[in-house]
Design a protein around this motif. Sequence first.
Motif, PDB file in Angstrom:
ATOM      1  N   UNK A 152       0.857  -1.176   0.000  1.00  0.00           N
ATOM      2  CA  UNK A 152       0.000   0.000   0.000  1.00  0.00           C
ATOM      3  C   UNK A 152       0.896   1.230   0.000  1.00  0.00           C
ATOM      4  N   UNK A 153       1.079   1.846  -1.158  1.00  0.00           N
ATOM      5  CA  UNK A 153       1.963   2.996  -1.296  1.00  0.00           C
ATOM      6  C   UNK A 153       1.109   4.245  -1.430  1.00  0.00           C
ATOM      7  N   UNK A 154       1.345   5.189  -0.573  1.00  0.00           N
ATOM      8  CA  UNK A 154       0.640   6.459  -0.663  1.00  0.00           C
ATOM      9  C   UNK A 154       1.655   7.569  -0.887  1.00  0.00           C
ATOM     10  N   UNK A 155       1.177   8.704  -1.341  1.00  0.00           N
ATOM     11  CA  UNK A 155       2.083   9.822  -1.605  1.00  0.00           C
ATOM     12  C   UNK A 155       2.691  10.366  -0.316  1.00  0.00           C
ATOM     13  N   UNK A 156       2.050  10.136   0.808  1.00  0.00           N
ATOM     14  CA  UNK A 156       2.609  10.631   2.064  1.00  0.00           C
ATOM     15  C   UNK A 156       3.831   9.840   2.496  1.00  0.00           C
ATOM     16  N   UNK A 157       3.996   8.628   1.953  1.00  0.00           N
ATOM     17  CA  UNK A 157       5.145   7.816   2.347  1.00  0.00           C
ATOM     18  C   UNK A 157       6.369   8.057   1.458  1.00  0.00           C
ATOM     19  N   UNK A 158       6.230   8.853   0.430  1.00  0.00           N
ATOM     20  CA  UNK A 158       7.360   9.155  -0.454  1.00  0.00           C
ATOM     21  C   UNK A 158       8.228  10.212   0.216  1.00  0.00           C
ATOM     22  N   UNK A 159       9.517   9.914   0.326  1.00  0.00           N
ATOM     23  CA  UNK A 159      10.451  10.824   0.979  1.00  0.00           C
ATOM     24  C   UNK A 159      11.034  11.765  -0.060  1.00  0.00           C
ATOM     25  N   UNK A 160      10.973  13.041   0.215  1.00  0.00           N
ATOM     26  CA  UNK A 160      11.546  14.026  -0.696  1.00  0.00           C
ATOM     27  C   UNK A 160      13.003  14.253  -0.320  1.00  0.00           C
ATOM     28  N   UNK A 161      13.862  14.305  -1.332  1.00  0.00           N
ATOM     29  CA  UNK A 161      15.289  14.539  -1.085  1.00  0.00           C
ATOM     30  C   UNK A 161      15.490  16.001  -0.688  1.00  0.00           C
ATOM     31  N   UNK A 162      16.263  16.207   0.354  1.00  0.00           N
ATOM     32  CA  UNK A 162      16.562  17.565   0.797  1.00  0.00           C
ATOM     33  C   UNK A 162      17.685  18.146  -0.042  1.00  0.00           C
ATOM     34  N   UNK A 163      17.605  19.427  -0.296  1.00  0.00           N
ATOM     35  CA  UNK A 163      18.668  20.128  -1.003  1.00  0.00           C
ATOM     36  C   UNK A 163      19.732  20.477   0.032  1.00  0.00           C
ATOM     37  N   UNK A 164      20.975  20.041  -0.180  1.00  0.00           N
ATOM     38  CA  UNK A 164      22.015  20.338   0.807  1.00  0.00           C
ATOM     39  C   UNK A 164      22.307  21.842   0.862  1.00  0.00           C
ATOM     40  N   UNK A 165      22.747  22.345   2.013  1.00  0.00           N
ATOM     41  CA  UNK A 165      22.980  23.784   2.161  1.00  0.00           C
ATOM     42  C   UNK A 165      24.074  24.324   1.239  1.00  0.00           C
ATOM     43  N   UNK A 166      24.980  23.478   0.768  1.00  0.00           N
ATOM     44  CA  UNK A 166      26.059  23.932  -0.106  1.00  0.00           C
ATOM     45  C   UNK A 166      25.667  23.914  -1.584  1.00  0.00           C
ATOM     46  N   UNK A 167      24.447  23.512  -1.916  1.00  0.00           N
ATOM     47  CA  UNK A 167      24.036  23.338  -3.314  1.00  0.00           C
ATOM     48  C   UNK A 167      24.201  24.612  -4.155  1.00  0.00           C
ATOM     49  N   UNK A 168      23.785  25.758  -3.605  1.00  0.00           N
ATOM     50  CA  UNK A 168      23.898  26.996  -4.403  1.00  0.00           C
ATOM     51  C   UNK A 168      25.360  27.353  -4.654  1.00  0.00           C
TER      52      UNK A 168
END
Length: 111
Positions: free
Chosen positions: A22-38
């Motif tokens: 049972x896969x729901x959109x709430x269980x999808x983990x979003x990748x965080x943008x690291x602070x050094x990305x910019x």
Amino acid sequence: MKILVSLFLGIVLNLGTTITPNISTSSIVKAEVPPYAKWGQLAMQKTKEKYPNAAITDYLHLGKVPGTTSSTEKFKLWLKEKDKEFGVLVDIEIDKNTERLIGIKFREVTR
């Protein structure tokens, strides 16, 4: 016979519901943008400007070095230009209070 068929169907249907994830959109983990990305994007942009005929083939964030009034984000980019491959160490100095760019230093390396 009806009882056996009903029992069999009940088991199959129960197995189907327990096996099917049972896969729901709430269980999808979003990748965080690291602070050094910019700063990494800036390092690549300025490296492309300094070496316009080279392709950046690899990128590595080496870390952040804190200072008293500024900090330095360190990157290593690997470039390929014709038959030559080389690394470029990029140091980006940033004002700690304003998060503004102070300066960028480049240094070529062979490894």
